[in-house]
Scaffold this active site. Structure first.
Site, short mmCIF file in Angstrom:
data_model
loop_
_atom_site.label_atom_id
_atom_site.label_comp_id
_atom_site.label_asym_id
_atom_site.label_seq_id
_atom_site.Cartn_x
_atom_site.Cartn_y
_atom_site.Cartn_z
N CYS A 34 0.87 -1.16 0.00
CA CYS A 34 0.00 0.00 0.00
C CYS A 34 0.92 1.22 0.00
O CYS A 34 2.13 1.08 0.10
CB CYS A 34 -0.86 0.07 1.26
SG CYS A 34 -2.05 -1.27 1.41
N ARG A 56 -4.60 1.86 -1.07
CA ARG A 56 -4.63 0.45 -0.68
C ARG A 56 -4.55 -0.51 -1.85
O ARG A 56 -5.24 -0.36 -2.86
CB ARG A 56 -5.92 0.17 0.11
CG ARG A 56 -6.02 -1.26 0.60
CD ARG A 56 -7.28 -1.47 1.43
NE ARG A 56 -7.32 -2.85 1.91
CZ ARG A 56 -8.42 -3.57 1.96
NH1 ARG A 56 -9.58 -3.07 1.57
NH2 ARG A 56 -8.38 -4.82 2.40
N LEU A 57 -3.70 -1.53 -1.68
CA LEU A 57 -3.70 -2.70 -2.54
C LEU A 57 -4.34 -3.79 -1.69
O LEU A 57 -3.74 -4.26 -0.72
CB LEU A 57 -2.28 -3.08 -2.93
CG LEU A 57 -2.11 -4.30 -3.84
CD1 LEU A 57 -2.60 -4.01 -5.25
CD2 LEU A 57 -0.64 -4.73 -3.90
N ASN A 89 1.16 0.04 5.63
CA ASN A 89 1.62 -0.62 4.41
C ASN A 89 2.34 -1.90 4.81
O ASN A 89 3.33 -1.84 5.52
CB ASN A 89 2.59 0.30 3.67
CG ASN A 89 3.38 -0.40 2.56
OD1 ASN A 89 4.48 0.01 2.22
ND2 ASN A 89 2.86 -1.45 2.00
N GLY A 90 1.81 -3.06 4.39
CA GLY A 90 2.56 -4.28 4.66
C GLY A 90 1.69 -5.44 5.06
O GLY A 90 0.49 -5.46 4.78
N ASP A 150 -5.47 -7.69 9.05
CA ASP A 150 -4.28 -7.62 9.91
C ASP A 150 -4.08 -6.18 10.40
O ASP A 150 -3.46 -5.95 11.44
CB ASP A 150 -3.03 -8.15 9.20
CG ASP A 150 -2.74 -7.46 7.87
OD1 ASP A 150 -3.68 -6.91 7.27
OD2 ASP A 150 -1.57 -7.48 7.43
N ILE A 207 12.68 -13.90 -15.58
CA ILE A 207 13.27 -13.00 -16.58
C ILE A 207 14.22 -13.81 -17.46
O ILE A 207 15.08 -14.53 -16.94
CB ILE A 207 14.14 -11.91 -15.91
CG1 ILE A 207 13.35 -11.15 -14.86
CG2 ILE A 207 14.73 -10.98 -16.95
CD1 ILE A 207 14.25 -10.38 -13.89
N GLY A 209 13.09 -15.36 -3.47
CA GLY A 209 14.17 -15.94 -2.67
C GLY A 209 15.09 -14.92 -2.04
O GLY A 209 16.14 -15.26 -1.48
#
Lengths: 663, 82
Positions: free
Chosen positions: A2, A51-52, A76-77, A101, A291, A366
């Site tokens: 976000c 917001r996402l 955000n998170g 959350d 990629i 990773g």
């Protein structure tokens, strides 16, 4: 993912700006959160949020408050253990209105105050406005996965996920911090709180801010730590078993989302490991993203394909040419908000666009395994140089260096003498805190030769070499050399480059959230307890991780020589049909106007980079070219041509909570 | 143009773009002065082979041959005469 933004009054004589400003600040963060926007306003504080939506799509809108509206949050998170924390908080009497959350953080703050941070397993940057206390509390996760920047200006404290949001207040000065530039041309990053912009601060990873009574105070709540002694009786298998169990749990937690989760696959060990764990230990149907490079020197698609086939994933690939890099590079700088010395973030920007095109918002990657388990050549170099420094005249000890970099087209074989002498520099400085990083630094600082005399004078004797040595942990000098190198790498490059310019910023640019199973703090803390000799055994990197993952991965992936992730650098900018901005920004007039670099020197560099193929260009020349071009783009995009967007209309807001009395 | 001037010109234009050319003394170590790094040597070798029509053997890659302008001049003369 976000975007957050807001401001807070530092004294009584200041007025807060009208709501147009918070609107612009949120709007410019649209890419971080395209699904909803919201704002909370009163006479002391304004909070905004883009917001996402990933968890609790229907009721998780922000800003969000507690039961009586006395605590407001913009966040955000992700807090991955929110379900467990919620149970605990409900037992303690807290009532929840949503399944998000976000609300867990609000109640955790009510219950435990600042101490709530150590209970969170996740990646976050948030601001909590406590109306009763008249305070603002801003915190950032342990390793710096999610960003937050701030400044104080005209009696106001202003913060945001990205600097461009702060710049929407046009009265905030916008110019490059030359000392910050000097630090980037030393470490590839600035040392927080310094950023690439004068007067703009970054909250450091593992830190929080309290703003109260007109004062801003900064506190550290987490730091990477290592023992000075290790248990020699425990076997590598025993460590590997514990690590495997924890990684499975870390991956499971990171699949908590109300939307599908994808995975990046680089072809190397780390992303293969996280993808294999999803496949083998969860019910999730995995889609993978990679990629591929037109230039085969960088391409790993053969290994990506092997891994995707092995796991039977639905695999997607984006192919990256020189021209793609040249065309996308300005967008990357707009998002990174700092000069960079490699183009490597650019293909990742294209990759997150591919993810988004396939309607994914979340990917597991990773990232972090190399820092935690000793994957980088820099760590091996450190051990070899330490070993060599005990017998500096040895003829055979430095020959170990030839074992490094076997994958680079610039094989050291022919230039053995030069390689040895290069690494011999600083060999006697084993006690210095930056011993491990000297070879990298010695190459990077050459970029400063291009600075104009005026810039050099303004930088003066700013101690860029010392910036990460100012507040080392007490025991640092007693740590093993590998652990010192790991600490320094995590503190500098991980947070300041890999997780930002090459991480959050290029994925958020396309509204994609990265999740990092290796950066679960329990994995990081286990990694700290594992003895250094199980991380790098002889010259076998990440030995304990390979042991942990052996059963789940093809042996060709486990045993392949690590190929550092790189992208074509300066050659990309001399391809056919290259975009016009390159010539414009490197023209004498543009260089003179920006005043950063000597035009005659840049011109010689440009001629050389255009003439020679990659195999014949040194790291120094490549880094110089990318560093100069990116700094010129920074001036163009943020100083000369910056324009805030128009504010959203009132019906665009999902949340608009106006508690102002002054109106 | 003599060998020394050609060498100096190449080094100044290719390795010292941002630097003051007076840093390059006749006997100064190119490595210790930070003028050439481990990849730069390949470029230098390519230049020597093309410009002076010599072949640089792997065994020739030692500081006595390559690490200063003086040493380079002597090396080129030795190779050209052999």
């Amino acid at each position: 993912m976000c975007g957050i933004a807001g401001y807070f009054k530092l004294n009584d004589t200041t007025d807060l700006p009208d709501e147009q400003l918070i609107g612009r600040m949120i709007k410019i963060l649209h890419h971080r959160g395209p699904d909803e926007i919201g704002a909370y306003l009163d006479d002391l504080c304004v909070l905004g949020q883009a917001r996402l939506s990933i968890i609790d799509l229907s009721t998780g809108s922000q800003p969000l408050c507690n039961e009586d509206g006395s605590i407001w949050i913009s966040y955000n998170g992700e807090i991955y253990n929110y379900i467990e924390l919620r149970d605990e908080l409900e037992k303690a009497g807290h009532r929840f209105r949503t399944r998000s959350d976000t609300e867990v953080i609000v109640h955790a703050y009510e219950q435990w105050g600042r101490e709530c941070l150590s209970r969170f397993n996740g990646q976050f940057a948030f601001a909590i406005y406590d109306k009763k206390q008249g305070s603002l509390f801003i915190a950032r996760d342990r390793l710096g996965i999610r960003p937050v920047f701030y400044t104080t200006h005209n009696g106001r404290f202003i913060f945001a996920s990205e600097i461009k949001s702060i710049f929407c207040d046009l009265s905030v000065p916008r110019h490059l911090d030359l000392k910050g530039l000097d630090e980037i041309f030393t470490w590839w990053t600035t040392a927080p709180p310094r950023t690439a912009f004068d007067g703009i601060n970054e909250l450091e990873a593992g830190c929080y801010l309290e703003i109260k009574n007109g004062q801003v105070s900064n506190h550290r709540w987490w730091s990477m730590d290592f023992p000075t002694e290790f248990d020699r009786s425990r076997s590598i298998d025993s460590w590997a078993e514990e690590l495997h169990e924890l990684l499975v749990d870390s991956v499971r937690l990171r699949l908590r989302a109300d939307v599908p989760v994808g995975a990046y696959l680089s072809g190397g060990l780390d992303s293969s490991a996280t993808t294999a764990l999803i496949k083998h230990f969860t019910e999730t149907r995995v889609e993978t993203f990679s990629i591929a490079f037109h230039d085969k020197a960088y391409d790993e698609s053969e290994f990506q394909r092997e891994m995707a086939d092995h796991l039977g994933t639905n695999h997607h690939q984006v192919s990256c040419s020189y021209q793609d890099i040249a065309e996308n590079f300005p967008h990357v700088i707009w998002h990174a908000e700092r000069p960079i010395v490699r183009t490597a973030p650019t293909p990742l920007y294209m990759l997150s666009a591919l993810v988004r095109r396939n309607d994914f918002k979340v990917v597991l990657t990773g990232e972090g395994a190399d820092e935690i388990f000793g994957g980088y050549d820099l760590f091996k170099e450190t051990l070899i140089r330490k070993f060599w420094s005990r017998r500096p005249d040895s003829k055979w000890r430095p020959l170990l260096l030839r074992k490094l970099y076997p994958t680079l087209p610039l094989s050291p074989g022919r230039a053995r003498f030069y390689l040895e002498t290069f690494y011999k520099k600083g060999l006697s400085q084993t006690d210095e805190y930056l011993f491990s990083h000297l070879p990298r630094i010695n190459t990077t600082v050459k970029l400063k030769e291009y600075f104009t005399d005026d810039v050099k004078a303004q930088i003066g004797d700013h101690p860029s070499l010392e910036v990460f040595g100012r507040d080392l942990p007490d025991q640092f000098d007693r740590w093993h050399h590998l652990l010192r190198a790991q600490y320094l790498e995590a503190r500098s490059l991980l947070s300041g480059y890999l997780l930002s310019s090459q991480g959050d910023r290029v994925s958020a640019a396309n509204s994609v959230e990265g999740r990092y199973p290796f950066l679960d703090h329990r994995v990081v803390e286990l990694g700290s307890r594992i003895p250094p000799w199980y991380k790098i055994r002889g010259l076998n990197e990440k030995a304990v991780l390979k042991r942990a993952m052996k059963a789940e991965l093809p042996s060709r992936i486990v045993n392949r020589v690590k190929q550092p992730y790189m992208a074509p650098d300066s050659n990309s900018f001399f391809c056919d049909n290259r975009p016009a901005y390159i010539e414009e920004l490197l023209a004498e007039e543009s260089l003179n106007r920006a005043g950063l670099f000597k035009p005659s020197a840049v011109n010689k560099l440009k001629t050389k980079c255009g003439r020679l193929s990659h195999a014949h260009l040194s790291f120094k020349d490549n880094m110089s070219f990318i560093g100069i071009l990116s700094a010129q783009l920074m001036v163009q995009r943020f100083v000369d041509q910056f324009e805030p967007p128009s504010p959203p209309t009132s019906d665009e807001y999902s949340v608009w909570h106006d508690d102002r009395r002054g109106i | 143009m003599d060998v020394r001037a050609q060498l100096r010109g190449f080094i100044v234009d290719n390795f010292m773009m941002g630097q003051d050319a007076t840093v390059l003394t006749a006997s100064g170590s190119l490595l210790e002065l930070g003028i050439i790094d481990s990849t730069g040597v390949l470029e230098l070798v390519g230049f020597l082979e093309e410009t002076f029509q010599i072949t640089v053997e792997d065994d020739d890659l030692v500081p006595d041959n390559l690490d200063s302008v003086d040493n380079l001049v002597k090396y080129i003369q030795r190779k050209s005469n052999s």
